[in-house]
Design an enzyme around this catalytic site. Structure first.
Site, PDB file in Angstrom:
ATOM      1  N   GLY A 154     -16.474 -18.636 -24.493  1.00  0.00           N
ATOM      2  CA  GLY A 154     -17.134 -17.377 -24.139  1.00  0.00           C
ATOM      3  C   GLY A 154     -17.948 -17.456 -22.863  1.00  0.00           C
ATOM      4  O   GLY A 154     -17.758 -18.365 -22.060  1.00  0.00           O
TER       5      GLY A 154
ATOM      6  N   GLY B 150     -12.460 -17.318 -14.139  1.00  0.00           N
ATOM      7  CA  GLY B 150     -11.621 -18.474 -14.488  1.00  0.00           C
ATOM      8  C   GLY B 150     -10.918 -18.239 -15.821  1.00  0.00           C
ATOM      9  O   GLY B 150      -9.702 -18.430 -15.945  1.00  0.00           O
ATOM     10  N   HIS B 151     -11.699 -17.818 -16.823  1.00  0.00           N
ATOM     11  CA  HIS B 151     -11.095 -17.503 -18.129  1.00  0.00           C
ATOM     12  C   HIS B 151     -10.087 -16.360 -17.988  1.00  0.00           C
ATOM     13  O   HIS B 151      -8.994 -16.400 -18.552  1.00  0.00           O
ATOM     14  CB  HIS B 151     -12.169 -17.051 -19.121  1.00  0.00           C
TER      15      HIS B 151
ATOM     16  N   SER C  40     -18.079 -21.477 -13.860  1.00  0.00           N
ATOM     17  CA  SER C  40     -18.377 -22.099 -15.142  1.00  0.00           C
ATOM     18  C   SER C  40     -19.383 -21.230 -15.878  1.00  0.00           C
ATOM     19  O   SER C  40     -20.270 -20.638 -15.246  1.00  0.00           O
ATOM     20  CB  SER C  40     -18.978 -23.493 -14.914  1.00  0.00           C
TER      21      SER C  40
HETATM   22  P1  AMP Z   1     -14.760 -23.020 -21.623  1.00  0.00           P
HETATM   23  O1  AMP Z   1     -15.095 -21.654 -22.137  1.00  0.00           O
HETATM   24  O2  AMP Z   1     -15.657 -23.486 -20.534  1.00  0.00           O
HETATM   25  O3  AMP Z   1     -14.565 -24.014 -22.739  1.00  0.00           O
HETATM   26  O4  AMP Z   1     -13.351 -22.880 -20.921  1.00  0.00           O
HETATM   27  C1  AMP Z   1     -12.255 -22.300 -21.574  1.00  0.00           C
HETATM   28  C2  AMP Z   1     -11.022 -22.555 -20.742  1.00  0.00           C
HETATM   29  O5  AMP Z   1     -11.200 -21.973 -19.452  1.00  0.00           O
HETATM   30  C3  AMP Z   1     -10.766 -24.054 -20.511  1.00  0.00           C
HETATM   31  O6  AMP Z   1      -9.376 -24.308 -20.591  1.00  0.00           O
HETATM   32  C4  AMP Z   1     -11.296 -24.278 -19.120  1.00  0.00           C
HETATM   33  O7  AMP Z   1     -10.685 -25.357 -18.444  1.00  0.00           O
HETATM   34  C5  AMP Z   1     -10.968 -22.949 -18.456  1.00  0.00           C
HETATM   35  N1  AMP Z   1     -11.837 -22.742 -17.298  1.00  0.00           N
HETATM   36  C6  AMP Z   1     -13.183 -22.916 -17.236  1.00  0.00           C
HETATM   37  N2  AMP Z   1     -13.617 -22.701 -15.988  1.00  0.00           N
HETATM   38  C7  AMP Z   1     -12.541 -22.380 -15.235  1.00  0.00           C
HETATM   39  C8  AMP Z   1     -12.337 -22.068 -13.855  1.00  0.00           C
HETATM   40  N3  AMP Z   1     -13.339 -22.041 -13.002  1.00  0.00           N
HETATM   41  N4  AMP Z   1     -11.078 -21.807 -13.436  1.00  0.00           N
HETATM   42  C9  AMP Z   1     -10.029 -21.838 -14.304  1.00  0.00           C
HETATM   43  N5  AMP Z   1     -10.159 -22.130 -15.620  1.00  0.00           N
HETATM   44  C10 AMP Z   1     -11.392 -22.410 -16.079  1.00  0.00           C
END
Ligand code: AMP
Length: 287
Positions: free
Chosen positions: A31, A36-37, A189
């Protein structure tokens, strides 16, 4: 978009889709959604009939309980963003729904060497927790495609291994999406929103120093280049550097003398403003 909090309800919707021979893409997240997500959701939408995104801040992957408590939660905004992105199914379970029998791992995952390197060494138990939650989510969603970000390079390698050891590889294709960045280079992030305005500006040093490494290792040793990069971060507002490491892109083993053409990855993890940031860049070594 349909929002589910219960596993059984989500599974009903998914089995109806599967009966119609629809392909299912899955994007697991914690969340505080950002571009990116959303890029992973977009990729999954392009390649599948139905896209499922999960939002679950998984307690079992946090080796530091304070990090878990401070993890950003922006539920209302996440729902709006997911809807706007054209997501089909959003899954937001509570901890009791995911772990009705408690959070302890019943058996450890045999992850091998990858678990002892870099993130594995600095965050004991982290990848076991990641595998626990991803394995559980995969058994619930049973997707055809699993979409994850290169931002978490080592995590992608760990999940690749998870698919191997659970024999899920024949059924599920892991797709790795490129890292989306802010205009100044900082990798997007969820944790970035915890940075003070000053730390947010300084945080871009992590990307700057990573982009310089491929040139630096042409003229100096890898260990000198790594040490200089760490010093650069400490001089530019970072409080602690867990690692800056050049590794083989396939095995993640440390590299001291790269051979021309070798695919490498430089990875960093460092703290600024009590926030731990990670990033990485892939490159091929040429003199
Ligand atoms: P997280 O919510 O941070 O656990 O991320 C969920 C998914 O989104 C994971 O597969 C991450 O690698 C991906 N993710 C996080 N940050 C980015 C970003 N800046 N660009 C692309 N994918 C991302």
């Amino acid at each position: 978009m349909i929002l589910f909090k219960q596993i059984s309800r989500l599974q009903q919707a998914l089995s109806a889709a599967r009966n119609e021979n629809k392909s299912i893409g899955f994007v697991p997240t914690m969340g505080a959604l950002h571009e990116g997500h959303l890029s992973l959701i977009a990729q999954s939408k392009q390649e599948n009939d139905i896209t499922v995104c999960s939002i679950f801040v998984n307690p079992t992957q946090f080796n530091d309980p304070k990090d878990f408590e401070k993890y950003p939660v922006t539920t209302a905004q996440d729902i709006l963003l997911a809807e706007k992105a054209g997501l089909d199914l959003l899954f937001m379970p509570g901890v009791d729904e995911m772990y009705p029998n408690g959070q302890q791992l019943t058996r450890p995952y045999e992850l091998g060497r990858i678990e002892t390197l870099l993130e594995g060494a600095h965050r004991p138990g982290h990848f076991q927790g990641v595998c626990q939650v991803v394995h559980h989510l995969l058994s619930i969603v049973q997707p055809d495609g699993l979409y994850m970000g290169q931002k978490d390079y080592q995590q992608c390698m760990v999940i690749n291994r998870l698919l191997d050891i659970t024999a899920l590889k024949e059924k599920i294709q892991l797709k790795v999406g490129a890292t989306l960045r802010e205009t100044d280079g900082l990798a997007m992030s969820s944790r970035n929103m915890r940075l003070s305005p000053q730390a947010r500006k300084q945080a871009t040093a992590i990307y700057k120093t990573l982009t310089e490494i491929p040139e630096h290792i042409k003229t100096k040793s890898i260990s000198d280049a790594e040490q200089e990069a760490a010093s650069f971060l400490l001089q530019n507002g970072f409080d602690k550097v867990d690692y800056i490491a050049v590794a083989d892109a396939v095995t993640l083993e440390p590299v001291s003398k790269p051979v021309p053409g070798q695919p490498l990855v430089v990875l960093a993890a460092a703290f600024i403003d009590n926030v731990r940031l990670i990033d990485n860049l892939l490159f091929d070594f040429y003199l």
